[in-house]
Design a protein around this motif. Structure first.
Motif, short mmCIF file in Angstrom:
data_model
loop_
_atom_site.label_atom_id
_atom_site.label_comp_id
_atom_site.label_asym_id
_atom_site.label_seq_id
_atom_site.Cartn_x
_atom_site.Cartn_y
_atom_site.Cartn_z
N SER A 54 0.84 -1.20 0.00
CA SER A 54 0.00 0.00 0.00
C SER A 54 0.87 1.25 0.00
O SER A 54 2.07 1.21 0.32
CB SER A 54 -0.89 0.01 1.24
OG SER A 54 -0.10 0.29 2.40
N PRO A 55 0.28 2.40 -0.32
CA PRO A 55 1.02 3.65 -0.25
C PRO A 55 1.60 3.92 1.15
O PRO A 55 2.70 4.46 1.27
CB PRO A 55 -0.02 4.71 -0.62
CG PRO A 55 -0.98 3.98 -1.51
CD PRO A 55 -1.05 2.58 -0.92
N ALA A 56 0.90 3.50 2.20
CA ALA A 56 1.41 3.69 3.57
C ALA A 56 2.70 2.89 3.78
O ALA A 56 3.66 3.39 4.37
CB ALA A 56 0.36 3.30 4.60
N ILE A 57 2.72 1.65 3.30
CA ILE A 57 3.93 0.81 3.42
C ILE A 57 5.04 1.39 2.55
O ILE A 57 6.20 1.46 2.96
CB ILE A 57 3.62 -0.65 3.04
CG1 ILE A 57 2.57 -1.25 3.97
CG2 ILE A 57 4.89 -1.49 2.99
CD1 ILE A 57 2.98 -1.32 5.44
N ARG A 58 4.69 1.81 1.35
CA ARG A 58 5.70 2.41 0.46
C ARG A 58 6.28 3.69 1.07
O ARG A 58 7.44 4.01 0.84
CB ARG A 58 5.09 2.70 -0.91
CG ARG A 58 4.86 1.45 -1.72
CD ARG A 58 4.08 1.77 -2.99
NE ARG A 58 4.00 0.62 -3.84
CZ ARG A 58 4.71 0.45 -4.96
NH1 ARG A 58 5.55 1.37 -5.36
NH2 ARG A 58 4.56 -0.64 -5.67
N GLY A 59 5.47 4.41 1.86
CA GLY A 59 5.97 5.60 2.54
C GLY A 59 7.01 5.26 3.59
O GLY A 59 7.98 6.00 3.78
N LYS A 60 6.83 4.13 4.25
CA LYS A 60 7.80 3.68 5.27
C LYS A 60 9.03 3.05 4.64
O LYS A 60 10.12 3.09 5.20
CB LYS A 60 7.14 2.67 6.22
CG LYS A 60 6.07 3.26 7.09
CD LYS A 60 5.43 2.18 7.95
CE LYS A 60 4.29 2.75 8.75
NZ LYS A 60 3.60 1.74 9.54
N PHE A 61 8.84 2.42 3.50
CA PHE A 61 9.92 1.72 2.78
C PHE A 61 9.89 2.18 1.33
O PHE A 61 9.36 1.49 0.47
CB PHE A 61 9.74 0.20 2.89
CG PHE A 61 9.66 -0.29 4.30
CD1 PHE A 61 10.81 -0.50 5.04
CD2 PHE A 61 8.43 -0.50 4.90
CE1 PHE A 61 10.73 -0.92 6.35
CE2 PHE A 61 8.34 -0.93 6.21
CZ PHE A 61 9.49 -1.14 6.94
N PRO A 62 10.46 3.37 1.06
CA PRO A 62 10.32 3.96 -0.28
C PRO A 62 11.13 3.29 -1.38
O PRO A 62 11.05 3.69 -2.53
CB PRO A 62 10.76 5.41 -0.07
CG PRO A 62 11.58 5.40 1.16
CD PRO A 62 11.11 4.26 2.00
N ASP A 63 11.86 2.25 -1.05
CA ASP A 63 12.69 1.56 -2.04
C ASP A 63 12.38 0.07 -1.98
O ASP A 63 12.31 -0.51 -0.89
CB ASP A 63 14.17 1.83 -1.72
CG ASP A 63 15.09 1.07 -2.64
OD1 ASP A 63 15.57 -0.02 -2.24
OD2 ASP A 63 15.35 1.56 -3.75
#
Length: 140
Positions: A54-63
């Motif tokens: 999700s975008p929230a997870i991608r925000g925490k792990f942007p790579d």
């Protein structure tokens, strides 16, 4: 712990008026996403595995590499499951909670509780996973 979660899941369903589902469209979609992400982990395909976040997870792990390493280190049963099967599901609004029963490579049993959130485009993305180690059963 699993029994506590099962009771909490049932109580939450009763309190919110939500139903525990078995085979409806959001549940089928969630199961397909989880299965595809586990396949990506098994194939060491960081890009595919990351695409389900999700975008929230991608925000925490942007790579994708950082995300993949986090799963490899912190969620070994999900990263390399021996066997897995889907357990109970719960749909509440735009959220699907899905149990996944996992036999880890070390022989320990786990329940991964996935939270998937419906996105503005109508797709579902994995928004988090909580790992619960199963209590050992009686020796046979």
């Amino acid at each position: 712990m699993i029994r506590t979660f099962a009771i909490a899941l049932g109580v939450a369903a009763q309190l919110t008026g939500a139903s525990l589902c078995r085979a409806d469209e959001p549940v089928d979609t969630a199961r397909s996403i989880i299965q595809d992400q586990i396949a990506a982990f098994l194939n060491d395909d960081a890009e595919a595995a990351y695409s389900f976040a999700s975008p929230a997870i991608r925000g925490k792990f942007p790579d994708k590499t950082v995300f993949f390493d986090m799963v490899r280190r912190g969620y070994q049963p999900v990263y390399r499951p021996g066997n897995f099967a889907f357990g109970r599901s719960k749909v509440t609004g735009d959220q699907v909670i899905q149990e996944v029963l996992i036999s880890a490579p070390d022989g320990k049993d786990w329940t991964a509780v996935y939270q998937l959130m419906k996105q503005p485009d109508g797709s579902y993305k994995i928004n988090g996973v909580m790992m619960l180690q199963a209590a050992p059963g009686p020796e046979i």
